[in-house]
Design a protein around this motif. Structure first.
Motif, PDB file in Angstrom:
ATOM      1  N   ILE A   1       0.843  -1.201   0.000  1.00  0.00           N
ATOM      2  CA  ILE A   1       0.000   0.000   0.000  1.00  0.00           C
ATOM      3  C   ILE A   1       0.880   1.254   0.000  1.00  0.00           C
TER       4      ILE A   1
ATOM      5  N   ARG B   1      -1.612  12.650 -20.108  1.00  0.00           N
ATOM      6  CA  ARG B   1      -2.066  12.376 -21.487  1.00  0.00           C
ATOM      7  C   ARG B   1      -3.575  12.129 -21.501  1.00  0.00           C
ATOM      8  N   MET B   2      -4.043  11.272 -20.603  1.00  0.00           N
ATOM      9  CA  MET B   2      -5.480  10.979 -20.559  1.00  0.00           C
ATOM     10  C   MET B   2      -6.272  12.234 -20.168  1.00  0.00           C
TER      11      MET B   2
ATOM     12  N   HIS C   1      -6.490  14.786 -22.973  1.00  0.00           N
ATOM     13  CA  HIS C   1      -7.349  14.347 -24.081  1.00  0.00           C
ATOM     14  C   HIS C   1      -8.826  14.585 -23.766  1.00  0.00           C
ATOM     15  N   ARG C   2      -9.284  14.078 -22.622  1.00  0.00           N
ATOM     16  CA  ARG C   2     -10.729  14.170 -22.363  1.00  0.00           C
ATOM     17  C   ARG C   2     -11.076  14.446 -20.906  1.00  0.00           C
TER      18      ARG C   2
ATOM     19  N   TYR D   1     -10.051  13.020 -18.267  1.00  0.00           N
ATOM     20  CA  TYR D   1     -10.287  11.783 -17.516  1.00  0.00           C
ATOM     21  C   TYR D   1      -9.092  11.442 -16.633  1.00  0.00           C
TER      22      TYR D   1
ATOM     23  N   ARG E   1      -8.053   8.177 -14.268  1.00  0.00           N
ATOM     24  CA  ARG E   1      -8.533   6.843 -13.908  1.00  0.00           C
ATOM     25  C   ARG E   1      -8.729   6.725 -12.390  1.00  0.00           C
ATOM     26  N   PRO E   2      -9.625   5.833 -11.955  1.00  0.00           N
ATOM     27  CA  PRO E   2      -9.810   5.637 -10.517  1.00  0.00           C
ATOM     28  C   PRO E   2      -8.484   5.214  -9.884  1.00  0.00           C
TER      29      PRO E   2
ATOM     30  N   ASP F   1      -5.889   3.946  -6.693  1.00  0.00           N
ATOM     31  CA  ASP F   1      -5.894   3.043  -5.545  1.00  0.00           C
ATOM     32  C   ASP F   1      -5.339   3.718  -4.295  1.00  0.00           C
ATOM     33  N   THR F   2      -5.227   5.023  -4.314  1.00  0.00           N
ATOM     34  CA  THR F   2      -4.535   5.706  -3.217  1.00  0.00           C
ATOM     35  C   THR F   2      -5.466   6.637  -2.439  1.00  0.00           C
ATOM     36  N   ASP F   3      -5.088   6.895  -1.177  1.00  0.00           N
ATOM     37  CA  ASP F   3      -5.842   7.824  -0.339  1.00  0.00           C
ATOM     38  C   ASP F   3      -5.188   9.197  -0.329  1.00  0.00           C
TER      39      ASP F   3
ATOM     40  N   PHE G   1     -14.355  17.691 -23.493  1.00  0.00           N
ATOM     41  CA  PHE G   1     -15.056  17.406 -22.242  1.00  0.00           C
ATOM     42  C   PHE G   1     -15.862  16.118 -22.410  1.00  0.00           C
ATOM     43  N   ASP G   2     -16.297  15.579 -21.313  1.00  0.00           N
ATOM     44  CA  ASP G   2     -17.095  14.355 -21.357  1.00  0.00           C
ATOM     45  C   ASP G   2     -18.432  14.661 -22.039  1.00  0.00           C
TER      46      ASP G   2
ATOM     47  N   MET H   1     -16.527  20.490 -27.003  1.00  0.00           N
ATOM     48  CA  MET H   1     -17.277  19.338 -27.513  1.00  0.00           C
ATOM     49  C   MET H   1     -16.353  18.468 -28.358  1.00  0.00           C
TER      50      MET H   1
ATOM     51  N   GLU I   1      -8.259   1.753 -21.728  1.00  0.00           N
ATOM     52  CA  GLU I   1      -8.641   2.014 -20.340  1.00  0.00           C
ATOM     53  C   GLU I   1      -9.900   1.211 -19.986  1.00  0.00           C
TER      54      GLU I   1
ATOM     55  N   ARG J   1      -8.877  -2.366 -19.575  1.00  0.00           N
ATOM     56  CA  ARG J   1      -8.077  -2.577 -18.364  1.00  0.00           C
ATOM     57  C   ARG J   1      -8.985  -2.620 -17.121  1.00  0.00           C
TER      58      ARG J   1
ATOM     59  N   LYS K   1      -9.307  -0.694  -4.019  1.00  0.00           N
ATOM     60  CA  LYS K   1     -10.185   0.464  -4.192  1.00  0.00           C
ATOM     61  C   LYS K   1     -11.377   0.214  -5.123  1.00  0.00           C
ATOM     62  N   ASP K   2     -11.112  -0.467  -6.221  1.00  0.00           N
ATOM     63  CA  ASP K   2     -12.175  -0.627  -7.210  1.00  0.00           C
ATOM     64  C   ASP K   2     -12.841  -1.990  -7.146  1.00  0.00           C
TER      65      ASP K   2
END
Lengths: 411, 510
Positions: A297, A325-326, A329-330, A332, A334-335, A337-339, A360-361, B1, B375, B378, B435-436
Motif C-alpha cells: 500500500i 495524457r489521458m 485528451h478528455r 479523464y 482513472r480511478p 488506488d490511493t488515499d 469534455f465528457d 465538444m 482504459e 483494463r 479500491k475498485d
C-alpha cells in the motif's frame, strides 16, 4: 494466540519523529520512547503547511484545530497561489462546483469555457475571491452553498508545532545509537537537516505562494510572525525505499522516501503512514503478510505522490505522463488506488498548471446549453454572496485571538 | 465538444444486457442527436439466468428514475438481503453472505476484531448474530432503510432484488422505446467490416435489410455475434480456476412465502440456485461436466425442487472466462457476449451495469481513441479478476471431500491477490478491499468466516481494552441488533403492503 507489542521506540529529532510519537501514543496507548540523534530538533520548512486532510487526521489523533490555532505564528490558509511566467492562478483547497448529472464539474466548466466562459476553474470555489481579497472564513454548512464548501488548512511554525507535539506526550528525547535501541517495534523517523529561516517581510495572507523559477519553485508560506521561504526542486536525492517495513523496523516519512514533497503533503503523508501503521499494528511476531501489505500500500501511495510532484517539478515519470495524457485528451483521470492523492487532486493541480483538456465528457450534454448557463450563473451568484461575507483576514484573526484569550501582540 | 461525435449506436441483442444498455443510453442521451437502435429476434430466447442481483442495482434503477414499487410489481420481484450458502463448507453447514455489515466498528478498528478477541477466549456467539440482515433473512423479515435513523442498524439496511429477468427486459424495453429507442425485429445473417479501418460497418438481416452505425454494442450472448464472429477477438479461458461449465435452469411453482434471500446449495459436482420470486421460484443447477452427466445433473435438479416444475429444464453450456478485448475497434461487448462467470454471487447483471457505467465514462467519439478503449478494457478485466477470485474463494476453502469434484476444488490454483487476502485474514483477521473491488470487506469476511477460515489472532489494539469491556460492548451491540430485527415486518407483509404484483399478472407470466 498473538503476543501484543508493548513498546515502540522512535528514532529521530525532528517533527516527523515527534509526530510519530504523539500519534502512536494517542492511538495505541502503548509505551513510546523517542530517541533523538541531536539535542536540537531538526526542523524543516516543509512541515509548515497542514492541509484540510492533515487537520482532520490530527484531530483524530487528539490534536484539534483550536490547539493548533493557538500556536505562535499559526495562520489559516485557503490554498496556494501559483505564479509562473505565463499566469498567476489560485488553487484553493477543496472541491469546485457541483457534479451535475453525475459528471465531474470540470467537464461542465470545460464545456462552458469552450463556449466562451472566461472564469478559471478555481472561481467556482468561494475561496477564490477570498484569496484575492485577503479574506478568510472557515467552511460553514449553514451558508447559501450548503455542502459545496471550500476547505481550510493552516500554516504552523514548525518550531511551535514541535514544541506542542513534545508537550503533548510524555516522551523525552534521549541520545542513543540506533542499533542499541530495543523495543517490540522500532520506527525510524530521522530526517535530513534543513535550514529554517524566517523571512522578515511578508504580509498576512491566507495562502502560500509557489513561484516558478529556473530550478523549480520558490515556496513562500506566510505566518503571523513572518514567512518561511524555501526552494522546491527535483534532484538526485529522490530515494525510494522499496520496503519501508522490515522485521520489526518501519521507516516513516523522509527516512522512507526523501524525494521532494509538495507543501502540505510532507506532514499529510507522515500522518497517512501512521494511520496505515495503526491499521496494521503488528503483534510481536510482525507477520510477513502484514508487513508486505503495508509495503504494498505504501509503495502505491508514494508512487502516486511522486507522480503528482513530478507534475510540478518535471522529470521522467511514466505515471505522470500517462495521467496527463489521458487528462489532456478528455479530462479523464482513472480511478486511483490511493488515499493520499485522489483523482480530483490530479484535476485540480493539472488545471492550476493550465493543462486544459481538449475535450469534455459528452455526458455533460445531459444538461443543455441554456440549463448549463443558468446553473453556472446561479452557482456563481451564490458563491459570490458567500465569499463576500468572508471577513478580512485581519478581522478574522482578531476574533480568533479573542476566542483563544490571546492578544495579537503576545501571539 | 468532441470534434466528431457518435451519431448512431446499434445494439445487437435484446435480453437483459441489450435493454439495460438501451435504457441507459436513452436516458443519458435524451434530447441529443444520437440514434439508438436495437435488433432482436423473438425467435431467439434469452438466457435469463441473472435473476438475483446485488445492491448496486438500486443505483442503476435510480439513474433511470424508476419508481421502485412499480418496478417490483412489473418484474414479480422480491427483496434480497444476501445469499445463503448451504453445504459449501461441509455437508449440513450453512451461512449467509449478507449485504449489511457486522456489528459496529469501534475506535477505528473493524468490529470483527472485537468478536475474534472474545471468541479466542471461548465466547460462543457466532459472528452472523451481529448482522441485522442475517437475522432478518433467517426470520423472513424485510424493511427498507428507515430515514433519519443514522445511528440505528435500521437506517443502513442494504438490499437488492430477485426478479424475473425476462420481465425486467420487457420493462426496460418499454422504458427505452418511450425514450426513442428503435426496436428492429430480425435475425442477423451477415456482418460487414470496413476494409480500410477494420471497423464493423454494418449488419445485414435475414430479410435483406442492412443497418449501419458509428458504434455497435454486442449483447448477443455467448455467441458474440459481433465481437467474436465478426471481429475474431478471442476468448480467455478461466476453466482452470472455475471448472463448472454447464447449467440447467427451470422455474417451479411457488409453494410458500418467498425468502428474502437467494440460496445456493452445494451438490456433488456443483451447486443449485433457488431464487424465490412473487409468482414462481427460479432454480438452476451449475455443474462440471467432467464430473457429472447431463442426465444426472437434471435428476438432481428436479429432485430438489420445492414445487412442481413449470417446464422442462433448459441447458446452457459455457466456458468461464472473457473476451480478450471487451471493447474491440467500434464494437463493445456487454453481458454474456463479454464473458461469463457462474452466478454464484449474483454478479451477472452487475457486470452488465458496470460495463454500461464505464462506457458512459469513456464514451467515444468517432476517432475511437485507443487510450479510451485500452482504459475500458483494463478496468473491465480488473473487475472480472476481482470477481473471479471471490468466486474461487468459495470453492477452494471447502472442507468437503465427498466427491472427486470437491477434492479437485480444494486444490484449485490461487492468484496472488487471493492468496494475499487469505493470508492476511489468517494472520490477524485483517480484511482489505482494493479500491475498485466490487466485493467489500464485509463480503470477504462473511465468506471467509462462513467457509471456516480461522484467524490466528486479531488487531492488537482490542486487547488493550480488557476482556470485560470487550464483552460488554459485544453484548450491547447484540441487543441493539436483536431489537432492530424485531422491529422489521415479515417480507411477505412488506411486499403485500407496498409492491405486490397484480394477481392477473401472476398467471400470465408463469
Amino acid at each position: 494466540m498473538s503476543r501484543p507489542i508493548e513498546t515502540i521506540a522512535i528514532l529521530g529529532s525532528g517533527i516527523e519523529a515527534a509526530l510519530s510519537a504523539f500519534v502512536l501514543k494517542q492511538r495505541t496507548g502503548l509505551s513510546i520512547a523517542r530517541f533523538a540523534e541531536t539535542e536540537t530538533p531538526a526542523l524543516s520548512p516543509v512541515h509548515t503547511v497542514l492541509t484540510p486532510s492533515a487537520l482532520q487526521r490530527l484531530e483524530t489523533a487528539g490534536l484539534g484545530l483550536r490547539d493548533l490555532l493557538a500556536l505562535p505564528g499559526s495562520l489559516p490558509s485557503l490554498g496556494q497561489m501559483i505564479v509562473t511566467d505565463q499566469q498567476t492562478s489560485c488553487n484553493p483547497f477543496g472541491s469546485r462546483g457541483i457534479d451535475w448529472a453525475g459528471i465531474g464539474f470540470h467537464h461542465h466548466w470545460l464545456r462552458a469555457r469552450q463556449g466562451g466562459l472566461r472564469l478559471p476553474y478555481a472561481a467556482f470555489s468561494p475561496a477564490y475571491r477570498a484569496m484575492q481579497e485577503n479574506r478568510f472564513a472557515p467552511p460553514d454548512q449553514r451558508n447559501l452553498i450548503g455542502p459545496l464548501q471550500h476547505e481550510s488548512g493552516l500554516h504552523v511554525h514548525p518550531e511551535a508545532l514541535f514544541e506542542r507535539l513534545v508537550e503533548g506526550t510524555s516522551v523525552q528525547p534521549l541520545a542513543a545509537a540506533a542499533n542499541a535501541v530495543e523495543a517490540d517495534l522500532v520506527i525510524d523517523a530521522r530526517e535530513r537537516s534543513n535550514e529554517l529561516q524566517i523571512s522578515a517581510q511578508s504580509g498576512e495572507q491566507p495562502f502560500s505562494s509557489w513561484r516558478a523559477s529556473t530550478t523549480g519553485w520558490t515556496i513562500t508560506i506566510p505566518l503571523r510572525n513572518g514567512a518561511l521561504e524555501y526552494p522546491l526542486a527535483g534532484g538526485d536525492e529522490d530515494q525510494l525505499i522499496k520496503q519501508p517495513w522490515r522485521g520489526n523496523q518501519v521507516s516513516i516519512g523522509q527516512a522512507a522516501y526523501s524525494g521532494p514533497s509538495l507543501p502540505g503533503l510532507a506532514i499529510e503523508r507522515v500522518l497517512h503512514e501512521l494511520d496505515l501503521l495503526v491499521e496494521l499494528l503488528p503483534d510481536r511476531d510482525c507477520h510477513p503478510a502484514e508487513t508486505s501489505q503495508y509495503n504494498r500500500i505504501w509503495t502505491e501511495e508514494m508512487n502516486e505522490l511522486r507522480a503528482l510532484t513530478t507534475l510540478y517539478l518535471g522529470g521522467d515519470d511514466a505515471r505522470t505522463s500517462e495521467r496527463l495524457r489521458m487528462f489532456k485528451h478528455r479530462g479523464y483521470v482513472r480511478p486511483l488506488d490511493t488515499d493520499l492523492v485522489t483523482a480530483s487532486d490530479w484535476v485540480v493541480h493539472a488545471l492550476a498548471l493550465d493543462h486544459v483538456p481538449e475535450h469534455f465528457d459528452p455526458l455533460s450534454m445531459r444538461l443543455d446549453d441554456a440549463r448549463l448557463k443558468q446553473e453556472l450563473g446561479q452557482l456563481l451568484q451564490r458563491i459570490n454572496v458567500v465569499s463576500g461575507e468572508f471577513p478580512p483576514l485581519s478581522v478574522y484573526l482578531q476574533a480568533i485571538d479573542k476566542a483563544l484569550g490571546q492578544s495579537r501582540e503576545t501571539a | 465538444m468532441s470534434v466528431d461525435p457518435i451519431r448512431s449506436v446499434l445494439i445487437v441483442g435484446g435480453g437483459t444486457a441489450g435493454w439495460m444498455t438501451a435504457a441507459a443510453l436513452s436516458k443519458i442521451f435524451a434530447d441529443h442527436d444520437l440514434r439508438i437502435q436495437l435488433i432482436e429476434s423473438e425467435q431467439i430466447g434469452t438466457v435469463g439466468v441473472g435473476e438475483a442481483t446485488i445492491p448496486q442495482i438500486l443505483l442503476f434503477n435510480r439513474m433511470l428514475g424508476i419508481d421502485e414499487n412499480e418496478f417490483i410489481k412489473a418484474t414479480q420481484a422480491t427483496f434480497k438481503l444476501g445469499i445463503e450458502f448451504e453445504g459449501w463448507r461441509r455437508e449440513g453447514h450453512s451461512y449467509l453472505h449478507p449485504f449489511g455489515s457486522y456489528g459496529s466498528d469501534m475506535d477505528g478498528v473493524m468490529f470483527h476484531h472485537f468478536w475474534l478477541n472474545a471468541r479466542q477466549r471461548g465466547y460462543e456467539v457466532e459472528l452472523p448474530e451481529f448482522c441485522l440482515q442475517v437475522l432478518a433473512a433467517r426470520e423472513g423479515r424485510f424493511l427498507r432503510p428507515v430515514p433519519n435513523a443514522k445511528n440505528s442498524p435500521l437506517g443502513h439496511i442494504a438490499y437488492a432484488f430477485q426478479f424475473d429477468a425476462g420481465l425486467y427486459a420487457n420493462y426496460l424495453r418499454q422504458y427505452a422505446e418511450a425514450r426513442g429507442v428503435e426496436r428492429i425485429e430480425g435475425r442477423i445473417k451477415h456482418t460487414r467490416l470496413d476494409e480500410e479501418s477494420g471497423h464493423l460497418a454494418s449488419v445485414k438481416l435475414e430479410d435483406g435489410r442492412e443497418f449501419s452505425a458509428d458504434f455497435f454494442v454486442d449483447c448477443s450472448g455467448f455467441r458474440g455475434l459481433l465481437i467474436e464472429q465478426a471481429l475474431e477477438t478471442g476468448y480467455e479461458d478461466w476453466s482452470a480456476w472455475l471448472p463448472c461449465n454447464r447449467a440447467l435452469a427451470v422455474p417451479s411453482e411457488r409453494v410458500r412465502e418467498p425468502d428474502p434471500f437467494t440460496r445456493s446449495t452445494a451438490r456433488p459436482a456443483g451447486w443449485q440456485w433457488h431464487i424465490p420470486l412473487q409468482h414462481r421460484t427460479g432454480n438452476g443447477h451449475v455443474y462440471c461436466s467432467d464430473h457429472m452427466s447431463d442426465d444426472e445433473a437434471a435428476r438432481i435438479l428436479l429432485d430438489n425442487l420445492e414445487g412442481r416444475p413449470l417446464r422442462d429444464p433448459i441447458q446452457l453450456r459455457f466456458v468461464t472466462g472473457h473476451r480478450r478485448k471487451f471493447w474491440n475497434r467500434n464494437v463493445l461487448a456487454i453481458g454474456l457476449a463479454a464473458g461469463f462467470m457462474e452466478p454464484l454471487e449474483s454478479t451477472s447483471i452487475h457486470l452488465i451495469q458496470s460495463g454500461i457505467a464505464r462506457l458512459m465514462t469513456l464514451f467515444p467519439d468517432r476517432s475511437f481513441n485507443p487510450a479510451d478503449i485500452d482504459e475500458y478494457n483494463r478496468l473491465t478485466l480488473q473487475e472480472y479478476e476481482y470477481v473471479r477470485d471471490f468466486l474461487v474463494l468459495h470453492y477452494r476453502q471447502t472442507e468437503r471431500d465427498d466427491s472427486e469434484f470437491w477434492r479437485r476444488c480444494r486444490n484449485l490454483p490461487m492468484t496472488d491477490h487471493l492468496a494475499r487476502k487469505l493470508e492476511l485474514y489468517r494472520t490477524n483477521g485483517r480484511v482489505y478491499r482494493e479500491k475498485d473491488e466490487l466485493f467489500n470487506e464485509t463480503s470477504w469476511l462473511a465468506v471467509m468466516d462462513g467457509q471456516g477460515v480461522e484467524p490466528r489472532g486479531h488487531h492488537p489494539l482490542v486487547s488493550s481494552l480488557g476482556d470485560r469491556e470487550v464483552d460488554a460492548r459485544l453484548e450491547q451491540i447484540l441487543s441493539v441488533i436483536r431489537a432492530s430485527a424485531d422491529h422489521m415486518p415479515s417480507h411477505a407483509d412488506f411486499i403485500a403492503e407496498h409492491c405486490a404484483a397484480e394477481p392477473d399478472m401472476l398467471s400470465e407470466t408463469v
